[in-house]
Design an enzyme around this catalytic site. Structure first.
Site, PDB file in Angstrom:
ATOM      1  N   HIS A 166     -25.109  77.007  61.160  1.00 48.73           N
ATOM      2  CA  HIS A 166     -24.206  78.098  60.777  1.00 48.73           C
ATOM      3  C   HIS A 166     -23.127  78.363  61.815  1.00 48.73           C
ATOM      4  O   HIS A 166     -22.201  79.118  61.563  1.00 48.73           O
ATOM      5  CB  HIS A 166     -25.009  79.379  60.530  1.00 48.73           C
ATOM      6  CG  HIS A 166     -25.814  79.314  59.273  1.00 48.73           C
ATOM      7  ND1 HIS A 166     -25.419  79.891  58.090  1.00 48.73           N
ATOM      8  CD2 HIS A 166     -26.985  78.695  58.999  1.00 48.73           C
ATOM      9  CE1 HIS A 166     -26.314  79.655  57.151  1.00 48.73           C
ATOM     10  NE2 HIS A 166     -27.290  78.928  57.679  1.00 48.73           N
ATOM     11  N   ASP A 382     -15.722  80.994  65.623  1.00 52.05           N
ATOM     12  CA  ASP A 382     -16.661  81.491  64.627  1.00 52.05           C
ATOM     13  C   ASP A 382     -17.008  80.345  63.686  1.00 52.05           C
ATOM     14  O   ASP A 382     -16.098  79.654  63.213  1.00 52.05           O
ATOM     15  CB  ASP A 382     -15.990  82.630  63.846  1.00 52.05           C
ATOM     16  CG  ASP A 382     -16.987  83.687  63.417  1.00 52.05           C
ATOM     17  OD1 ASP A 382     -18.182  83.352  63.291  1.00 52.05           O
ATOM     18  OD2 ASP A 382     -16.569  84.839  63.206  1.00 52.05           O
TER      19      ASP A 382
END
Ligand code: GDG
Length: 737
Positions: A166, A382
């Site tokens: 992720h 991110d």
């Protein structure tokens, strides 16, 4: 029914033990939604930490919680505070998280944390092994569990294992800093499918695999021993309908039924009709660029005084990992920055930043998104960033502007947002200005495209696409080369060998009997190998032939007066036991070398670590010791150049294991081996080799030959072994007749 085991650090539930009864409260994260959407096709089981530490409740309550959770298809793991400190707060969040987000200055290297990480990963792996059967699918999530795939694969090679990361996978230059880099990559390579949010993360991972382990990578597939591992891109989506639907429904409510937050915001807008509301939501994390965002607001207000009292930043920072020192420090920095900016620009009627250090319930979150004019999402790094997507999804009238950092994975799919470099203060400030002044038509145009994509590729699609790819990767698991030699096949080979009244073994040397060394001269035979070869060659009615691309001088030096035959330079020379002189099998000229040598020298000179080996009838360029990627690239260039240069000569360009060899054509190991079979019948023929040059051998020998490819690649051989150690093990068994 096939089971799907989802494995994540934490179960997607909160266990409330404060009342009389134990309450299991599902958390409504994106992952849980994605998973529940695919649950129809499988019997789901979710494995993870329950959120309670051992000893936090008494044993009876612990048992009761476990029972409740199991009834709802959650398998809770019991971790101690010590486990969590080393595994979660330690290795995961003080080593991997900062490293993978390029914050190398925060990375902590602690052997104890690493030990705990391994130990706790083992707890997850054991739980999977105890709950799953061979045909089940396992989907492991994220950076806390990177060793689990290999731990499971080792025990259950047939289990279908997927892994999704992720967070970003950093460039090799960053990843290589990690002392445990090999272990982490090997851990991940236990999976059959590895998923990433973006192409860049996948590219970094593949380059790391190539450079660190020297593995072969073709497009998005990795060849690893006998296995092919797939990697692919699955940009995680959101539950679009949920956010969009909630925004529609909440807007339609009568004022009195609206959330408190919404009522307050509407009142504020009524008294300040020109106000632009800017929303910013993140976990309080240094990767999210919160300080720079605040500095950009400061800069914007300094340089655009017409916006004083006309813009308000609603900044929500959700408490996170507060036990990690950098997070504590960041909290006080953010507090201070907010105070400074509010103190500097604030008026009796206006506070530039509304600052909240807590999380909001879902309904209020949706109101905050849908009522704000601008979202400022400017992380330093991110993996994806779902906030950006959720903001756009709630814009039911398509009015609103997203300012998004290029460093978020989401930027790859959201080109219609205003994309910014979060380190460029002026660019950020200009983006805020552009957003404040953007016309409605343009907003609608941009948001229409963004929403179409978010709606199409939502979190349900994400989960189903991943599982589809995992099924595909494992259903037709590509079998590389010949049939893998199982213990049963091995026993059959040994039996055949023992029964045969005459036998011959053709063995390639490098890569087949010994591993590769950076310096080819260092790959001389060890004591054990020498004993095995001599023992085999001394057996009655057994002929052993070492058949190699090496030059005869090297073999003379390594195997003086040995009781076996040797063929060198791919079939140019041969020498039988007891013979003094080498016999030239094919007459050939080597005049062409004058032409080819300068070309190879040119490549060796500009590719550090590569060198030329000269044999009697061939020239070889070795590129094992150079950077893997550079080596491959130069090899392609060199082949290109040689092909055009050599078209008029009777030469051949052969690609071996990290070598390119130019030699006279028509000479090969197959032809040389065939000479041994002339005028003689053998009851048992075995041939083993690891590279392309050995394919001639496999092709030329009779069908009943036990041909063995050592290593994974396409081959004509009947059987295959993972590496030279397996081959030696077989030979040892044959030798101890
Ligand atoms: C990791 C990666 C990747 C936030 N505040 C509240 C609240 N949230 C919810 C948001 C969103 C989620 O939290 C945050 O997700 P992000 O994607 O923005 O970031 P991370 O937590 O760092 O997640 C990231 C993600 O994994 C998925 O792969 O995108 O890059 O770092 O869904 O809505 N929810 C509620 N109240 C809040 O105050 N209810």
């Amino acid at each position: 029914m096939q089971k799907l085991l989802i494995v994540s650090n934490r179960l997607p539930v909160n266990v409330d033990t404060t009342g009389d009864e134990i309450r299991i409260i599902p958390s409504v994260g994106g992952l849980a939604t994605g998973m529940s959407s695919v649950s129809g096709s499988y019997r789901n089981l979710w494995i993870g930490w329950s959120g309670l530490t051992k000893g936090q409740t008494d044993e009876k309550t612990e048992k009761a919680i476990e029972k409740e959770l199991i009834a709802e298809n959650y398998l809770p793991l019991h971790l101690t505070q010590e486990d969590l400190d080393g595994f979660y707060f330690g290795f995961s969040n003080r080593t991997i998280w900062p490293l993978f987000h390029y914050f190398t200055q925060y990375v902590q290297y602690d052997d104890n944390d690493w030990e705990t990480y391994q130990r706790v990963n083992r707890i997850y792996a054991d739980a999977i092994l105890s709950a799953a059967s061979d045909e089940d699918m396992i989907w492991i999530h994220d950076y806390q569990l990177m060793l689990v795939p290999q731990m499971v694969k080792e025990q259950k090679p047939d289990m279908k294992i997927g892994f999704f990361l992720h967070i970003p996978f950093p460039s090799f230059e960053i990843f290589r800093i990690l002392p445990w880099r090999k272990e982490i990559i090997e851990g991940l390579l236990g999976a059959d499918l590895l998923g990433f949010h973006t192409f860049d993360y996948q590219r970094h991972f593949l380059s790391t695999v190539r450079r660190l382990l020297g593995l072969e990578v073709n497009f998005n597939e990795i060849t690893y021993g006998h296995r092919i591992i797939k990697t692919d891109i699955f940009p995680m989506g959101i539950d679009y309908e949920k956010f969009h639907g909630a925004a529609l429904e909440q807007k339609a409510r009568a004022v009195k039924d609206k959330t408190k937050v919404q009522q307050e915001m509407e009142k504020y807008i009524l008294t300040n009709p020109e106000i632009k509301l800017v929303i910013s939501i993140d976990r309080l994390d240094y990767s999210k660029g919160i300080e720079k965002r605040l500095q950009a607001i400061d800069y914007f207000l300094d340089h655009n005084p017409e916006y004083l009292e006309k813009i308000t930043l609603i900044m929500i920072t959700v408490p996170s990992r507060s036990e990690v020192p950098q997070y504590k420090q960041m909290k006080s920095e953010v507090d201070e920055l907010v105070g400074r900016i509010n103190g500097k620009f604030g008026t009796i009627n206006w506070t530039p930043i509304w600052y909240f250090y807590r999380s909001f319930p879902f309904e209020e979150l949706v109101d905050l998104y849908s009522t704000s004019d601008i979202a400022l999402v400017t992380p330093n790094r991110d993996g994806m960033n779902l906030v950006a997507k959720e903001f756009v999804a709630t814009k039911t009238d398509k009015k609103g502007v997203l300012i998004l950092s290029e460093m978020a994975g989401a930027a790859r799919e959201m080109a219609e947002a205003i994309l910014v470099n979060p380190n460029n203060m002026k660019e950020l400030s200009d983006a805020i200005l552009t957003a404040c002044e953007m016309g409605v038509e343009e907003m609608i145009l941009r948001n229409t495209q963004l929403q179409d994509r978010l709606q199409r590729y939502d979190v349900k699609k994400w989960a189903s696409e991943f599982l589809k790819a995992l099924t595909k990767a494992t259903d037709n698991r590509p079998v590389l080369g010949g049939t893998k030699i199982t213990p049963k096949v091995e026993t059959e080979i040994i039996t055949q060998y023992r029964k045969a009244d005459s036998r011959i073994l053709f063995l390639d040397y490098d890569g087949t009997l010994v591993g590769f060394k950076n310096n080819p001269m260092k790959a001389s035979p060890d004591e054990e190998l020498m004993q095995t070869l001599e023992a085999l060659a001394s057996q009655a009615n057994t002929e052993l032939v070492l058949i190699s691309g090496r030059d005869k001088e090297t073999f003379d030096q390594w195997f003086p007066g040995k009781p076996f035959s040797m063929v060198t330079e791919h079939g140019v020379w041969s020498k039988k036991p007891g013979q003094e002189e080498w016999k030239l099998l094919e007459y050939i000229s080597s005049d062409w070398k004058m032409l080819v040598r300068p070309v190879l020298e040119f490549f060796a000179d500009r590719t550090p670590g590569t060198f030329i080996e000269e044999k009697n009838y061939s020239l070889v360029w070795h590129y094992r010791n150079t950077d893997q990627e550079l080596g491959l690239q130069r090899a392609i260039e060199l082949k290109d150049e040689l092909n055009s240069l050599l078209s008029n000569f009777n030469l051949e360009i052969m690609e071996g294991n990290k070598v390119i060899e130019v030699k006279n054509s028509g000479i090969n190991k197959g032809k040389a081996a065939a000479r041994f079979l002339r005028n003689r019948e053998y009851g048992f023929i075995l041939a083993a080799g690891d590279d392309w040059t050995d394919e001639y051998l496999f092709q030329e020998l009779p069908n009943e030959t036990i041909s063995i490819k050592v290593g994974a690649a396409k081959t004509r051989a009947r059987y295959s072994y993972a590496d030279f150690r397996n081959m030696r093990n077989l030979l040892n068994q044959l030798a101890t007749e």
